[in-house]
Design a protein around this motif. Structure first.
Motif, short mmCIF file in Angstrom:
data_model
loop_
_atom_site.label_atom_id
_atom_site.label_comp_id
_atom_site.label_asym_id
_atom_site.label_seq_id
_atom_site.Cartn_x
_atom_site.Cartn_y
_atom_site.Cartn_z
N MET A 1 51.37 -72.14 -87.17
CA MET A 1 50.77 -72.34 -88.86
C MET A 1 51.64 -73.27 -89.63
O MET A 1 52.95 -73.22 -89.35
N ALA A 2 51.16 -73.68 -90.53
CA ALA A 2 51.66 -74.45 -91.46
C ALA A 2 52.51 -73.68 -92.46
O ALA A 2 52.06 -72.57 -92.73
N LYS A 3 53.81 -74.21 -93.08
CA LYS A 3 54.30 -73.62 -94.29
C LYS A 3 53.79 -73.89 -95.63
O LYS A 3 53.54 -75.04 -95.82
N LEU A 4 53.54 -72.75 -96.35
CA LEU A 4 53.03 -73.07 -97.54
C LEU A 4 53.80 -72.25 -98.77
O LEU A 4 54.27 -71.24 -98.47
N LEU A 54 53.25 -76.43 -102.30
CA LEU A 54 53.91 -77.59 -101.24
C LEU A 54 53.84 -76.99 -99.85
O LEU A 54 53.83 -75.67 -99.69
N THR A 55 53.80 -78.14 -98.93
CA THR A 55 53.63 -77.57 -97.60
C THR A 55 54.46 -78.83 -96.69
O THR A 55 54.85 -79.74 -97.36
N ASP A 56 54.56 -78.53 -95.47
CA ASP A 56 55.12 -79.49 -94.68
C ASP A 56 54.09 -79.97 -93.55
O ASP A 56 54.29 -80.49 -92.56
N ASP A 57 52.72 -79.62 -93.94
CA ASP A 57 51.76 -80.20 -93.22
C ASP A 57 50.89 -81.01 -94.08
O ASP A 57 50.50 -80.97 -94.91
N LYS A 180 54.60 -68.93 -97.72
CA LYS A 180 53.52 -67.92 -96.73
C LYS A 180 53.26 -68.96 -95.66
O LYS A 180 53.65 -70.09 -95.63
N GLU A 181 52.45 -68.38 -94.66
CA GLU A 181 51.93 -69.28 -93.93
C GLU A 181 50.44 -69.48 -93.93
O GLU A 181 49.79 -68.33 -94.43
#
Length: 208
Positions: A1-4, A54-57, A180-181
């Motif tokens: 899952m992406a990091k949020l 913000l996210t890493d995806d 969060k994920e």
């Protein structure tokens, strides 16, 4: 899952990690967020407060910043004057700004919310009342909410982005963040994967 990352941005903080264009350094996201490899999914103007994601995806970033996904964003706007419910009808129909008509928004009068104090406080004119409005839009033009309230005759004094899609700042103090994920929506998951993250200044969703 992406990091949020959910961040409650204070007033007078830039929605980017660096500030190289100003001779006097200004507060940025790096003063608050100590996580590497995440990028803002949309902006929030320096003089606005509230939720940033913000996210890493890259696809998740597009899901919340690209207008084609029509993610709803809810704002609490303290306006100058005393609008009635009927005064908000143009917002519900869509108002014409200098860059074209807006989509119909959800708009209602609300009581003053139980929120943090702004630093510095809003400057009021004692002879003019003020009123809070809750406004939900699915666009992201530059300073759109401020321009919308001004278009109906009630300039915004204070602006807080309260929620983006299912995420909210209800449980975050100002200046705090939560990790969060998150999963992509089916529409975002089927979209072509971006070649790289859009970076700290995405072209979409200019913020408010």
């Amino acid at each position: 899952m992406a990091k949020l990352v959910l961040f409650n941005k204070p007033f007078d903080v830039l929605s980017q990690f660096t500030d190289t264009k100003n001779p006097t350094p200004r507060a940025t996201l790096s003063d608050y967020i100590k996580i590497k490899g995440v990028y803002p999914a949309g902006r929030l103007d320096r003089d606005s407060e509230g939720l940033m994601l913000l996210t890493d995806d890259g696809r998740l970033q597009a899901q919340y910043s690209n207008p084609r996904f029509a993610t709803e964003k809810t704002y609490l706007a303290q306006v100058e004057g005393a609008p009635t419910d009927a005064d908000l009808d143009p917002l519900r129909r869509g108002v014409t700004l200098n860059d074209g008509p807006t989509r119909p928004a959800k708009a209602r009068l609300i009581d003053p919310p139980s929120i943090w104090e702004r630093d510095p406080p809003v400057r009021y004119r004692k002879s003019i009342p003020d009123q809070w409005i809750e406004l939900t839009i699915a666009e992201g033009r530059n300073r759109q909410v401020r321009r919308m309230t001004a278009a109906i005759g009630f300039p915004t004094l204070r602006l807080i982005r309260w929620s983006i899609g299912p995420y909210t700042v209800a449980d975050l103090d100002v200046g705090e963040y939560e990790v969060k994920e998150a999963m992509l929506t089916p529409k975002a998951a089927s979209a072509p994967k971006p070649r790289r993250p859009e970076g700290q200044r995405p072209r979409h969703n200019r913020g408010q």
